[in-house]
Design a protein around this motif. Structure first.
Motif, mmCIF file in Angstrom:
data_model
loop_
_atom_site.group_PDB
_atom_site.id
_atom_site.type_symbol
_atom_site.label_atom_id
_atom_site.label_comp_id
_atom_site.label_asym_id
_atom_site.label_seq_id
_atom_site.Cartn_x
_atom_site.Cartn_y
_atom_site.Cartn_z
ATOM 1 N N ASP A 172 -28.713 -29.238 -20.110
ATOM 2 C CA ASP A 172 -27.403 -28.696 -19.782
ATOM 3 C C ASP A 172 -26.305 -29.462 -20.512
ATOM 4 O OD1 ASP A 172 -27.791 -31.076 -18.441
ATOM 5 O OD2 ASP A 172 -26.825 -30.423 -16.602
ATOM 6 N N TYR A 207 -24.434 -32.100 -20.176
ATOM 7 C CA TYR A 207 -24.510 -33.291 -19.333
ATOM 8 C C TYR A 207 -23.136 -33.889 -19.046
ATOM 9 C CZ TYR A 207 -25.729 -38.017 -17.871
ATOM 10 O OH TYR A 207 -25.820 -39.189 -17.179
ATOM 11 N N THR A 225 -20.069 -32.616 -19.220
ATOM 12 C CA THR A 225 -19.239 -31.749 -18.390
ATOM 13 C C THR A 225 -19.719 -31.743 -16.947
ATOM 14 O OG1 THR A 225 -18.636 -30.369 -20.266
ATOM 15 C CG2 THR A 225 -18.399 -29.382 -18.076
ATOM 16 N N ASN A 226 -21.016 -31.699 -16.732
ATOM 17 C CA ASN A 226 -21.548 -31.683 -15.374
ATOM 18 C C ASN A 226 -21.249 -32.978 -14.628
ATOM 19 O OD1 ASN A 226 -22.518 -29.084 -15.431
ATOM 20 N ND2 ASN A 226 -24.517 -29.685 -16.198
ATOM 21 N N ASN A 272 -17.580 -32.929 -13.767
ATOM 22 C CA ASN A 272 -17.319 -31.979 -12.683
ATOM 23 C C ASN A 272 -17.692 -32.577 -11.325
ATOM 24 O OD1 ASN A 272 -16.310 -30.000 -14.374
ATOM 25 N ND2 ASN A 272 -18.245 -28.878 -14.503
ATOM 26 N N LYS A 273 -18.796 -33.289 -11.275
ATOM 27 C CA LYS A 273 -19.193 -33.952 -10.023
ATOM 28 C C LYS A 273 -18.193 -35.035 -9.650
ATOM 29 C CE LYS A 273 -24.079 -33.021 -10.639
ATOM 30 N NZ LYS A 273 -25.410 -33.573 -10.936
#
Length: 68
Positions: free
Chosen positions: A21, A23, A25-26, A29-30
Motif C-alpha cells: 500500500d 505506506y 500516507t497510511n 493518516n493513522k
C-alpha cells in the motif's frame, strides 16, 4: 484531558518489503486520527526510519503536526 502515547512511527519514503500500500500516507493518516482524537500526543521515539529519507517525508510530517 486525553493523552495518547505512541512510539516508533518509523516514517520512511519506501514501504517495507511486505507492504504493497501507500505506506507513508497510511501511517500519516493513522497519526492524524490520533491527533484529532487526543488533546496531547507524546511520541516516545524513532519518528523516522532512515537518515536518507527525502525532505518531503519530513515536510509531510511537519505539515500534519503544524495543523494540530
Amino acid at each position: 484531558m486525553k493523552i495518547a502515547i505512541i512510539g516508533d512511527i518509523h516514517l520512511r519514503e519506501k514501504p517495507p518489503g511486505i507492504r504493497k500500500d501507500d505506506y507513508l500516507t497510511n501511517v500519516l493518516n493513522k497519526l492524524e486520527f490520533v491527533l484529532k482524537k487526543y488533546d496531547k500526543v507524546i511520541c516516545l521515539g524513532d519518528v523516522f526510519n532512515e537518515h536518507c529519507n527525502k525532505d518531503y517525508v519530513f515536510y509531510r510530517l511537519y505539515t500534519l503536526l503544524s495543523t494540530y
